[in-house]
Scaffold this motif. Sequence first.
Motif, short mmCIF file in Angstrom:
data_model
loop_
_atom_site.label_atom_id
_atom_site.label_comp_id
_atom_site.label_asym_id
_atom_site.label_seq_id
_atom_site.Cartn_x
_atom_site.Cartn_y
_atom_site.Cartn_z
N UNK A 278 0.88 -1.20 -0.14
CA UNK A 278 -0.06 0.01 0.12
C UNK A 278 0.88 1.42 0.03
N UNK A 279 2.00 1.24 0.89
CA UNK A 279 2.62 2.70 1.08
C UNK A 279 3.80 2.59 -0.18
N UNK A 280 3.90 1.47 -0.96
CA UNK A 280 4.81 1.67 -2.20
C UNK A 280 3.90 2.40 -3.23
N UNK A 281 2.59 2.12 -3.41
CA UNK A 281 1.76 2.69 -4.29
C UNK A 281 1.44 4.12 -3.78
N UNK A 282 1.40 4.44 -2.59
CA UNK A 282 1.38 5.93 -2.20
C UNK A 282 2.38 6.56 -2.62
N UNK A 283 3.54 6.06 -2.40
CA UNK A 283 5.06 6.59 -2.70
C UNK A 283 5.03 6.99 -4.14
N UNK A 284 4.54 6.00 -4.90
CA UNK A 284 4.80 6.20 -6.13
C UNK A 284 3.71 7.30 -7.00
N UNK A 285 2.51 7.38 -6.39
CA UNK A 285 1.74 8.05 -6.88
C UNK A 285 1.86 9.73 -6.27
N UNK A 286 2.42 9.77 -5.01
CA UNK A 286 3.11 11.06 -4.93
C UNK A 286 4.24 11.60 -5.85
N UNK A 287 5.09 10.70 -6.07
CA UNK A 287 6.13 11.08 -6.89
C UNK A 287 5.64 11.44 -8.33
N UNK A 288 4.66 10.87 -8.81
CA UNK A 288 4.02 10.99 -9.97
C UNK A 288 3.30 12.24 -10.15
N UNK A 289 2.73 12.76 -8.96
CA UNK A 289 1.88 13.93 -8.77
C UNK A 289 3.23 15.43 -8.42
N UNK A 290 4.50 14.91 -8.83
CA UNK A 290 5.52 15.83 -8.36
C UNK A 290 5.41 16.52 -7.05
N UNK B 241 2.83 4.37 -11.03
CA UNK B 241 2.29 3.53 -10.05
C UNK B 241 1.43 2.55 -10.83
N UNK B 242 1.19 1.72 -10.04
CA UNK B 242 0.12 0.52 -10.94
C UNK B 242 -1.37 0.86 -10.71
#
Length: 513
Positions: free
Chosen positions: A92-104, A144-145
């Motif tokens: 769950x946290x990996x997905x959260x991390x990637x979404x934040x990163x892609x949202x800059x 993110x996935x």
Amino acid sequence: MAEPEPKAGDSIGSKGIKKDEFLRLIAESLHSLGYKNTIAYLKKESGITVSSSVVTEFTRLVLDGKWDESLNSLRKLSVLDESVVKSSSFVILEQKFLELLNAHKVHDALRTLREEISPLLIHQNRVHELSSFLLCSGDDLIKPKLKSEVILDLQKLIPPNVMVPQGRLLQLVEQALDLQQDSCLFHNSVSFDSLFSDHNCGRSQIPSETIQILQEHQDEVWFVQFSHNGKFLASCSKDKSTILWEINFDGRFVVKHRLLGHKAPVSCVSWSPKDDQILTCGVEEVVRCWDVLTGECVRVYDNTDLGMISCSWSPDGQRVFLGFNDKSIAMWDLHGNELDSWRGEKTLRISDLQITSDGNFIISICKENMILIFDHELGHESLIKEEYNVVSFSLSSDNRFLLVSLVNQEIHLWDTYGGLHLVAKYKGHKCSRFVVRACFGGVDQAFVASGSEDSRVCIWHRDTGELIETLGGHSGAVNCTSWNPVNPHMVASASDDRTIRIWGLKDLNPNHS
């Protein structure tokens, strides 16, 4: 009035299948198909639920991308042990991390990594990999996935009795179909099985009837090969010609081109990856490249000092590999320039030559009883050593298996994955004096077909080694077979009787000529 909820000990069928699990799988399947009202009636009548209210809420939060709420809901699943909770939290946290990163939102992503992911103290290599993503930008960002993919990852971690795997009932049905097909000796059908009856192809699915005889060559036919798209057939002969055949609208073969120009018998051909060109090899002579559309010779590969004995294309269609009678192999471009060569015992006077689909490995017969698998980029060599002399070989379409024909009247199947392993032997044909070639074919290349010096074509089941069909009709040695890569119900055979026979299903047999 609703039926009582099935007891844990209730079972159905001869295998003691738990009734509550069976009903939950049915309910999950109905849910995935969108039959929500039907599920409600099933729940009311049987008393079952697919998942607890906590699991249902947890699933909804993940699909909505509410990651903090998802973590809180996960911790409410008291049946989970600590290791499962940690691993699921990581997903769950990996997905959260990637979404934040892609949202800059780099600072928020860094905080998630430091304060939430790292304290879990698991998957340290992945944590280091995630930290490196902080330096990426633009197209280099790792996406993110999908939320549905996150659910699938979580279902691999959370026990199935807690979170019923999506599509589990469909998966069980597909496994049953696969097992039935795998146990069917004659499975060669591309049509879908009905769920209302057990799978059974029957012998009728094996091409065993002559549906056409091609009689345009003036001498022994040595080699035959279908194009990759299955629309054309090439045959070459001792009469120094190659004929390109085309399958017309009614399924019959007609001559498309006669390729003339060799001064020696033509021993083999090789279709380009796009089937727009074809190489023909004269025995210890030259290799010619022809345009399939026009039938014109567009290039002659020649070496004034050496004769050529084999040819093959690179997977990208930009280079050709040629075997020479001094036992060397060379790589040439499409303009006739030699790019590289490998000297020494790389091939024999009579040899097949094939290139793996990744373009890395050259396969050839390097000694009378040895096949060379040569990584031409790294220079690494592997050898298949047989007790008897090798006559020919064929490579499966997935590059995994090598079919090796021997003079002791056996064909050996070698598995190249994880080393070289002899996994099957095929017997029943005759091969002691001439070059006889075998091929893979049928659905999933589940069969092996070979010519025979006694005028027959033999077909074996690849995995069991059982001889399931012998085809009679030729009046001379059968030198080569080719199975249509698109139509699993069509095989071609080339013979010393100067003919090519096309084999198909018995119930599709027109009047052949």
